[in-house]
Design a protein around this motif. Structure first.
Motif, PDB file in Angstrom:
ATOM      1  N   PHE A 143       0.848  -1.186   0.000  1.00 61.29           N
ATOM      2  CA  PHE A 143       0.000   0.000   0.000  1.00 61.29           C
ATOM      3  C   PHE A 143       0.889   1.243   0.000  1.00 61.29           C
ATOM      4  CE2 PHE A 143      -2.116  -3.451   2.238  1.00 61.29           C
ATOM      5  CZ  PHE A 143      -3.279  -3.573   1.499  1.00 61.29           C
ATOM      6  N   SER A 144       0.565   2.172  -0.902  1.00 60.23           N
ATOM      7  CA  SER A 144       1.403   3.359  -1.067  1.00 60.23           C
ATOM      8  C   SER A 144       0.981   4.517  -0.176  1.00 60.23           C
ATOM      9  CB  SER A 144       1.372   3.807  -2.532  1.00 60.23           C
ATOM     10  OG  SER A 144       1.697   2.740  -3.383  1.00 60.23           O
ATOM     11  N   GLY A 145      -0.214   4.450   0.396  1.00 59.74           N
ATOM     12  CA  GLY A 145      -0.670   5.506   1.286  1.00 59.74           C
ATOM     13  C   GLY A 145      -1.973   6.125   0.831  1.00 59.74           C
ATOM     14  N   GLN A 146      -2.332   7.226   1.484  1.00 56.21           N
ATOM     15  CA  GLN A 146      -3.638   7.848   1.314  1.00 56.21           C
ATOM     16  C   GLN A 146      -3.524   9.206   0.631  1.00 56.21           C
ATOM     17  OE1 GLN A 146      -5.766   7.401   5.312  1.00 56.21           O
ATOM     18  NE2 GLN A 146      -3.694   6.712   5.774  1.00 56.21           N
ATOM     19  N   GLY A 147      -4.440   9.459  -0.312  1.00 57.14           N
ATOM     20  CA  GLY A 147      -4.445  10.700  -1.063  1.00 57.14           C
ATOM     21  C   GLY A 147      -5.353  11.747  -0.460  1.00 57.14           C
ATOM     22  N   ALA A 148      -5.369  12.924  -1.095  1.00 54.62           N
ATOM     23  CA  ALA A 148      -6.171  14.040  -0.599  1.00 54.62           C
ATOM     24  C   ALA A 148      -6.625  14.911  -1.764  1.00 54.62           C
ATOM     25  CB  ALA A 148      -5.374  14.879   0.394  1.00 54.62           C
ATOM     26  N   VAL A 149      -7.718  15.634  -1.546  1.00 56.29           N
ATOM     27  CA  VAL A 149      -8.180  16.650  -2.487  1.00 56.29           C
ATOM     28  C   VAL A 149      -7.778  18.012  -1.928  1.00 56.29           C
ATOM     29  CG1 VAL A 149     -10.173  17.761  -3.551  1.00 56.29           C
ATOM     30  CG2 VAL A 149     -10.120  15.276  -3.305  1.00 56.29           C
TER      31      VAL A 149
END
Length: 453
Positions: free
Chosen positions: A173-179
């Motif tokens: 898992f590469s991690g969590q994104g954001a807007v």
């Protein structure tokens, strides 16, 4: 005294920002591309009040005291989304970025929101391309950049401890994104934790030991670990639970994915890999987003049936790896025609995100309907990443994120004459335009640094 002056300046800046936010603006005589239920309005007015869109339509009245912008036959469109962007996390690509991590304790728990830079010099450039928002996603740890196969499959950076022994589950898992929004100011985060990113295909295989099948086994084990952890948190805290392959931070971060509240963005290109990812998502009951999808058109019907959106670069037209042999610029149009929700990505890094509108124009020239291409860079990414109630289309009550264009925004010669983010007018300048203006008149005296003593 200096502190007092700084405080006064800060108060003045806040007052100006508040005044700008409270300003009522009416944009008249415009062709309006709403990207919403109203569709295209041949000539009308958009009213902005208190940072929101107050009215849109041919018969919208201009409020008393409003500042009027006469579009003179120009076009008003929603601000564009830079999907799968590097904005806010990368300034100069060769000097690194804040979009990847190589830490045996941090994989799924990596959250890009903490590295965002509101002062990025890339933002003004992007705004001049009509961009007002960005979906920023992590990239797999160990990937050096570029699209070549060997760069996607570099497993040397994935280590779990001294000497590299132990589980590499964190790297699945590469991690969590954001807007984010691209407005001037110190606060750019719109919504955090919008999606979890994971590499599939050859990239995911490299992490799992070299074979695609191994990755799916590892992923199933990771999700089983998360479910056991959810049921037995107290036992875990007492060290009275079987050994789990992920850190506590990663286990916690994956709970929304397992529960179907956070989508998993699958970086995947090959048609056969896409089929496997679709099957995996069904079996695990997780929400899925396909990213890349160079061969997605080959399985468009299956993707549409699953209700899975696709993020893609409309300019991918040649096989840059063995996973992209069927890449074609018809991809976006074929997927949209099949009923797939498509969001378009830009190419060339953060410095070229502004060119996304050209990619949309190219998609139209290769079979994508104009309205579908517009939605693919406005309301579609807003829906995919959970912010469509706030932005992405020109509808009353939504944030006033919009751009006034001299003509068709997909036409390269069209230019923005006004950009609004949250109803606040943005400067139409960038470092590049400032340098242009500084040096275009060679008859002017040079800056002090250029003169000899």
């Amino acid at each position: 005294m200096r502190k007092l002056l700084m405080s006064a300046a800060a108060v003045a800046a806040l007052s100006l920002a508040a005044a700008a936010h409270a300003e009522t603006v009416a944009i008249t005589n415009a062709k309006i591309l709403t990207a919403g239920p109203a569709g295209e309005i041949a000539s009308g007015t958009v009213v902005i009040k208190d940072g929101k869109i107050a009215a849109v339509g041919a018969g919208a009245a201009v409020p008393a005291g409003a500042r009027v912008i006469d579009a003179r036959g120009g076009v008003v469109a929603p601000g564009f989304f830079a999907t799968g962007s590097l904005l806010g996390e990368t300034e100069v690509g060769s000097l690194g970025n804040d979009l990847s991590v190589n830490n045996p304790e941090i994989g799924a728990s990596f959250d890009i929101q903490y590295g965002l830079n509101p002062g990025s010099m890339q933002f003004p450039v992007a705004r001049l391309g009509g961009l007002t928002s960005a979906v920023v996603l992590p990239i797999p740890a160990g990937r050096r950049g570029g699209d070549a196969d060997e760069e996607d499959t570099d497993a040397s950076a994935y280590t779990a401890g001294p000497g590299g022994e132990g589980s590499k589950s964190h790297a699945l898992f590469s991690g969590q994104g954001a807007v984010i929004d691209l407005g001037v100011g110190d606060t750019i985060l719109t919504r955090a934790k919008v999606a979890m990113v994971a590499p599939f295909g050859s990239g995911g295989a490299a992490i799992a030991g070299g074979a695609r099948g191994a990755e799916f086994v590892a992923l199933k084990e990771a999700f089983a670990d998360v479910r056991d952890y959810m049921k037995n948190k107290a036992a875990y805290d007492r060290a009275n639970l079987r050994d789990l392959g992920l850190s506590k931070g990663d286990l916690e971060a994956l709970i929304p994915v397992v529960e179907g509240r956070m989508p998993l963005v699958a970086n995947v290109s090959r048609a056969s890999d896409i089929r496997q990812v679709l099957a995996f998502a069904r079996e695990e009951h997780i929400k899925l987003i396909i990213n890349g999808g160079q061969e997605a058109w080959m399985v468009a019907g299956e993707i549409a049936k699953a209700g899975v959106p696709v993020l893609l670069n409309p300019l991918d037209d040649r096989p840059e790896s063995y996973e992209e042999l069927a890449a074609t610029m018809d991809n976006a149009g074929r997927l949209a025609a099949a009923g797939v929700t498509v969001a378009l990505e830009a190419t060339g890094g953060s410095a070229r995100e502004r060119e996304m509108r050209y990619g949309a124009g190219n998609a139209v020239s290769h079979g994508m309907a104009y309205d579908a291409a517009l939605k693919a860079i406005t309301i579609n990414p807003a829906k995919i990443f959970g912010v469509a109630d706030r932005t992405g289309s020109l509808e009353p009550g939504k944030d006033a994120d919009l751009v006034v264009w001299t003509g068709d925004p997909f036409e390269p010669l069209s230019q923005p004459t006004a950009v609004f983010i949250h109803g606040q007018a943005q400067p139409l300048t960038s470092r590049q335009t400032e340098l242009r203006d500084r040096y275009k008149d060679l008859g002017r005296p040079l800056p002090p640094g250029y003169t000899h003593p």
